[in-house]
Design a protein around this motif. Structure first.
Motif, PDB file in Angstrom:
ATOM      1  N   UNK A 121      -1.539   6.274   1.731  1.00  0.00           N
ATOM      2  CA  UNK A 121      -1.093   5.296   0.736  1.00  0.00           C
ATOM      3  C   UNK A 121      -1.895   4.030   1.012  1.00  0.00           C
ATOM      4  N   UNK A 122      -2.843   3.731   0.108  1.00  0.00           N
ATOM      5  CA  UNK A 122      -3.789   2.638   0.304  1.00  0.00           C
ATOM      6  C   UNK A 122      -4.470   2.800   1.657  1.00  0.00           C
ATOM      7  N   UNK A 123      -4.313   1.835   2.583  1.00  0.00           N
ATOM      8  CA  UNK A 123      -5.047   1.903   3.848  1.00  0.00           C
ATOM      9  C   UNK A 123      -4.214   2.449   5.004  1.00  0.00           C
ATOM     10  N   UNK A 124      -3.157   3.178   4.695  1.00  0.00           N
ATOM     11  CA  UNK A 124      -2.312   3.773   5.732  1.00  0.00           C
ATOM     12  C   UNK A 124      -2.237   5.283   5.542  1.00  0.00           C
ATOM     13  N   UNK A 125      -2.533   6.019   6.594  1.00  0.00           N
ATOM     14  CA  UNK A 125      -2.457   7.477   6.531  1.00  0.00           C
ATOM     15  C   UNK A 125      -1.005   7.931   6.621  1.00  0.00           C
ATOM     16  N   UNK A 126      -0.686   9.009   5.921  1.00  0.00           N
ATOM     17  CA  UNK A 126       0.616   9.651   6.106  1.00  0.00           C
ATOM     18  C   UNK A 126       0.657  10.188   7.535  1.00  0.00           C
ATOM     19  N   UNK A 127       1.675   9.840   8.315  1.00  0.00           N
ATOM     20  CA  UNK A 127       1.702  10.239   9.731  1.00  0.00           C
ATOM     21  C   UNK A 127       1.449  11.726   9.949  1.00  0.00           C
TER      22      UNK A 127
END
Length: 259
Positions: free
Chosen positions: A20-26
């Motif tokens: 999501x934007x600049x964060x990876x799904x864990x």
């Protein structure tokens, strides 16, 4: 599942599924590595129109995803292919960061309208320009018609409401090139040697990812990340093949049950 052929290809949505934007799904980077050890072709399919394929690839590399450019099939690519086929000059209502994917396409004296996700262009002046072109006979091409998408600050309007507004005002129908169109999924598979019935799609959009893939003859796995909202799975018929909490769980199911 016994009547189905052995799984040979996996299509993976990007925004909302892997990041999501600049964060990876864990856990998604490690899950992708596990999937790459399986004997399946992997393609990444996205409706994103807010950045070019090159910028998208850089974002994914920054997030440490092992993805090659030729594995990504975007709705921007599908739109460019259609413009070249029709030999038209588009008014491009797309994000400025996506314009490089249309480099070389003539845009002077436009005789077509292309709409993607372009909040900075969805103003009265630009929408009126598009409206008048369509009234004069210009085809309306929607890169996709997503109702909304997920940002860090919450859900936001997608291009769908604006495309629908132009359709309503001009009494015409847009040609849609991205998900959930069957042609998009088939184009994404081209070059893999795989058939729809040998393919599974993983995504967070019940209609565009899962519904579109299943209409094309694939299996669809819905993940509860990104834009997913409770009871989304009730919005399509047939229902998703499977619902998972996130991409890593979807990969686990594929490795344990579909190979």
């Amino acid at each position: 599942m016994a009547a189905r052929r052995v799984l040979k290809a996996v299509l993976v949505d990007l925004s909302g599924t892997l990041h999501v934007e600049d964060s990876a799904v864990p856990g998604s980077q490690e899950a992708l590595k596990r999937l790459r050890n399986a004997p399946v072709a992997i393609r990444f399919v996205t409706n994103t129109t807010k950045e070019s394929k090159r910028d998208l690839l850089e974002r994914l590399k920054t997030l440490e995803f092992d993805i090659a450019e030729d594995e990504i099939f975007t709705s921007l690519t599908a739109a460019r292919n259609l413009l070249e086929q029709k030999q038209v000059r588009p008014l491009l209502l797309v994000d400025n960061n996506a314009l490089q994917d249309f480099r070389g396409i003539p845009t002077n004296d436009p005789n077509a309208v292309v709409v993607g996700l372009a909040p900075e262009h969805f103003n009265n002046q630009m929408m009126n320009k598009a409206f008048r072109l369509i009234l004069d006979g210009a085809p309306l091409i929607a890169i996709h018609k997503a109702r909304y998408y997920k940002r860090k600050d919450g859900l936001a309007l997608g291009p769908g409401p604006f495309v629908t507004g132009l359709e309503y005002a001009t009494d015409t129908k847009a040609t849609v090139v991205g998900k959930p169109e069957t042609t998009f999924f088939l184009e994404a598979l081209s070059g893999t040697g795989c058939k729809p019935e040998e393919t599974v799609m993983i995504g967070d959009d019940c209609r565009d990812d899962v519904g579109g893939a299943q209409n094309a003859g694939m299996l669809g796995i819905l993940v509860k990340t990104g834009k997913y909202r409770a009871a989304d799975e009730d919005k399509i018929n047939p229902a998703p093949y499977l619902i998972c909490e996130s991409f890593p769980q979807a990969v686990d199911h594929i490795l344990q049950h579909l190979l």
